[in-house]
Write a protein that holds these residues in place. Structure first.
Motif, PDB file in Angstrom:
ATOM      1  N   HIS A  38       1.375  60.875 -34.312  1.00 41.87           N
ATOM      2  CA  HIS A  38       0.367  61.891 -34.000  1.00 41.87           C
ATOM      3  C   HIS A  38       1.008  63.279 -34.003  1.00 41.87           C
ATOM      4  N   ASP A  39       0.174  64.281 -34.132  1.00 39.99           N
ATOM      5  CA  ASP A  39       0.646  65.660 -34.099  1.00 39.99           C
ATOM      6  C   ASP A  39       0.979  66.070 -32.671  1.00 39.99           C
ATOM      7  N   ALA A  40       1.876  67.025 -32.566  1.00 40.54           N
ATOM      8  CA  ALA A  40       2.264  67.542 -31.247  1.00 40.54           C
ATOM      9  C   ALA A  40       1.314  68.664 -30.862  1.00 40.54           C
ATOM     10  N   LYS A  41       0.065  68.315 -30.575  1.00 43.03           N
ATOM     11  CA  LYS A  41      -0.945  69.266 -30.113  1.00 43.03           C
ATOM     12  C   LYS A  41      -1.294  68.899 -28.684  1.00 43.03           C
ATOM     13  N   TYR A  42      -1.418  69.908 -27.856  1.00 43.56           N
ATOM     14  CA  TYR A  42      -1.633  69.659 -26.431  1.00 43.56           C
ATOM     15  C   TYR A  42      -2.876  70.377 -25.966  1.00 43.56           C
ATOM     16  N   PRO A  43      -3.635  69.742 -25.064  1.00 38.64           N
ATOM     17  CA  PRO A  43      -3.327  68.545 -24.288  1.00 38.64           C
ATOM     18  C   PRO A  43      -3.494  67.263 -25.114  1.00 38.64           C
ATOM     19  N   GLN A  44      -2.875  66.197 -24.624  1.00 40.91           N
ATOM     20  CA  GLN A  44      -3.015  64.878 -25.217  1.00 40.91           C
ATOM     21  C   GLN A  44      -2.689  63.814 -24.174  1.00 40.91           C
ATOM     22  N   VAL A  45      -3.135  62.592 -24.476  1.00 43.58           N
ATOM     23  CA  VAL A  45      -2.948  61.454 -23.579  1.00 43.58           C
ATOM     24  C   VAL A  45      -2.244  60.354 -24.364  1.00 43.58           C
ATOM     25  N   ILE A  46      -1.206  59.757 -23.758  1.00 39.26           N
ATOM     26  CA  ILE A  46      -0.464  58.650 -24.374  1.00 39.26           C
ATOM     27  C   ILE A  46      -0.580  57.428 -23.458  1.00 39.26           C
ATOM     28  N   ILE A  47      -1.019  56.300 -24.020  1.00 39.17           N
ATOM     29  CA  ILE A  47      -1.179  55.052 -23.269  1.00 39.17           C
ATOM     30  C   ILE A  47      -0.087  54.080 -23.700  1.00 39.17           C
ATOM     31  N   ASP A  48       0.579  53.460 -22.728  1.00 39.34           N
ATOM     32  CA  ASP A  48       1.613  52.454 -23.009  1.00 39.34           C
ATOM     33  C   ASP A  48       1.188  51.142 -22.368  1.00 39.34           C
ATOM     34  N   LEU A  49       0.910  50.155 -23.206  1.00 38.27           N
ATOM     35  CA  LEU A  49       0.478  48.835 -22.720  1.00 38.27           C
ATOM     36  C   LEU A  49       1.628  47.853 -22.616  1.00 38.27           C
ATOM     37  N   SER A  50       2.859  48.304 -22.858  1.00 41.71           N
ATOM     38  CA  SER A  50       3.992  47.378 -22.920  1.00 41.71           C
ATOM     39  C   SER A  50       4.765  47.268 -21.621  1.00 41.71           C
ATOM     40  N   ASN A  51       4.202  47.712 -20.512  1.00 40.99           N
ATOM     41  CA  ASN A  51       4.912  47.593 -19.244  1.00 40.99           C
ATOM     42  C   ASN A  51       5.079  46.133 -18.851  1.00 40.99           C
ATOM     43  N   ILE A  52       6.139  45.862 -18.131  1.00 42.16           N
ATOM     44  CA  ILE A  52       6.432  44.496 -17.672  1.00 42.16           C
ATOM     45  C   ILE A  52       5.388  44.076 -16.647  1.00 42.16           C
ATOM     46  N   GLN A  53       4.922  42.854 -16.778  1.00 42.23           N
ATOM     47  CA  GLN A  53       3.972  42.293 -15.829  1.00 42.23           C
ATOM     48  C   GLN A  53       4.740  41.541 -14.749  1.00 42.23           C
ATOM     49  N   ASN A  54       4.212  41.540 -13.555  1.00 42.68           N
ATOM     50  CA  ASN A  54       4.806  40.723 -12.505  1.00 42.68           C
ATOM     51  C   ASN A  54       4.610  39.252 -12.845  1.00 42.68           C
ATOM     52  N   GLU A  55       5.528  38.409 -12.374  1.00 47.26           N
ATOM     53  CA  GLU A  55       5.388  36.972 -12.594  1.00 47.26           C
ATOM     54  C   GLU A  55       4.091  36.488 -11.955  1.00 47.26           C
ATOM     55  N   PRO A  56       3.333  35.665 -12.673  1.00 49.69           N
ATOM     56  CA  PRO A  56       2.088  35.154 -12.103  1.00 49.69           C
ATOM     57  C   PRO A  56       2.349  34.316 -10.855  1.00 49.69           C
ATOM     58  N   ARG A  57       1.450  34.415  -9.891  1.00 48.20           N
ATOM     59  CA  ARG A  57       1.490  33.559  -8.710  1.00 48.20           C
ATOM     60  C   ARG A  57       0.301  32.620  -8.788  1.00 48.20           C
ATOM     61  N   SER A  58       0.517  31.367  -8.443  1.00 48.96           N
ATOM     62  CA  SER A  58      -0.535  30.380  -8.560  1.00 48.96           C
ATOM     63  C   SER A  58      -1.009  29.938  -7.174  1.00 48.96           C
ATOM     64  N   TYR A  59      -2.342  29.940  -6.993  1.00 53.34           N
ATOM     65  CA  TYR A  59      -2.966  29.510  -5.740  1.00 53.34           C
ATOM     66  C   TYR A  59      -4.037  28.476  -6.062  1.00 53.34           C
ATOM     67  N   ASN A  60      -3.781  27.227  -5.718  1.00 52.63           N
ATOM     68  CA  ASN A  60      -4.775  26.167  -5.921  1.00 52.63           C
ATOM     69  C   ASN A  60      -5.370  26.185  -7.327  1.00 52.63           C
ATOM     70  N   GLY A  61      -4.522  26.315  -8.335  1.00 59.21           N
ATOM     71  CA  GLY A  61      -4.975  26.277  -9.711  1.00 59.21           C
ATOM     72  C   GLY A  61      -5.442  27.612 -10.272  1.00 59.21           C
ATOM     73  N   ILE A  62      -5.470  28.657  -9.434  1.00 56.65           N
ATOM     74  CA  ILE A  62      -5.844  29.987  -9.909  1.00 56.65           C
ATOM     75  C   ILE A  62      -4.568  30.817 -10.027  1.00 56.65           C
ATOM     76  N   GLU A  63      -4.362  31.417 -11.185  1.00 55.21           N
ATOM     77  CA  GLU A  63      -3.170  32.209 -11.432  1.00 55.21           C
ATOM     78  C   GLU A  63      -3.514  33.694 -11.296  1.00 55.21           C
ATOM     79  N   GLU A  64      -2.742  34.399 -10.478  1.00 57.05           N
ATOM     80  CA  GLU A  64      -2.949  35.828 -10.259  1.00 57.05           C
ATOM     81  C   GLU A  64      -1.780  36.592 -10.880  1.00 57.05           C
ATOM     82  N   THR A  65      -2.086  37.577 -11.719  1.00 60.25           N
ATOM     83  CA  THR A  65      -1.054  38.372 -12.374  1.00 60.25           C
ATOM     84  C   THR A  65      -1.342  39.846 -12.138  1.00 60.25           C
TER      85      THR A  65
END
Length: 122
Positions: free
Chosen positions: A15-42
């Motif tokens: 992208h061009d360096a024009k401001y303002p702009q918004v950058i989204i990063d979806l590659s952050n590390i997820q916490n390890e899932p926790r499981s409760y009675n067959g339901i997994e929470e992440t």
């Protein structure tokens, strides 16, 4: 984020360096899932950076408010999910050819729920 009054890009997208702009990063590390009675929470983390010229703090704050309001409404399409919390820091960033920029660095946290599937012969 079509409602945001600034161009929105994904991290790594050309992208061009024009401001303002918004950058989204979806590659952050997820916490390890926790499981409760067959339901997994992440716990998922999405980072969003809002950039503006250093002398336009008003624009940075306006767009940051738009981003925050939109992200608090995000839901997963295929799993039960809920907005959990967010954090933000306002920084001076030297990322544009040595020119100072203002950056609002957000971390948004979401909790997703799914069915835990056991593997093996248990």
């Amino acid at each position: 984020m079509p409602q945001v009054r600034a161009p929105v890009f994904y991290d790594g997208q050309k992208h061009d360096a024009k401001y303002p702009q918004v950058i989204i990063d979806l590659s952050n590390i997820q916490n390890e899932p926790r499981s409760y009675n067959g339901i997994e929470e992440t716990k998922l983390t999405i980072s969003v950076d809002v950039y503006s010229k250093i002398d336009r703090l008003d624009i940075l704050l306006d767009i940051s408010n738009q981003v925050r309001n939109i992200m608090q409404q995000v839901r997963c399409a295929h799993w039960r999910s809920e907005f959990d919390d967010y954090s933000v820091r306002i920084l001076v960033d030297e990322s544009y050819q040595g020119e100072s920029l203002k950056r609002a660095a957000f971390l948004f946290y979401f909790i997703t729920y799914g069915i835990a599937i056991k593997k093996g012969n248990d």
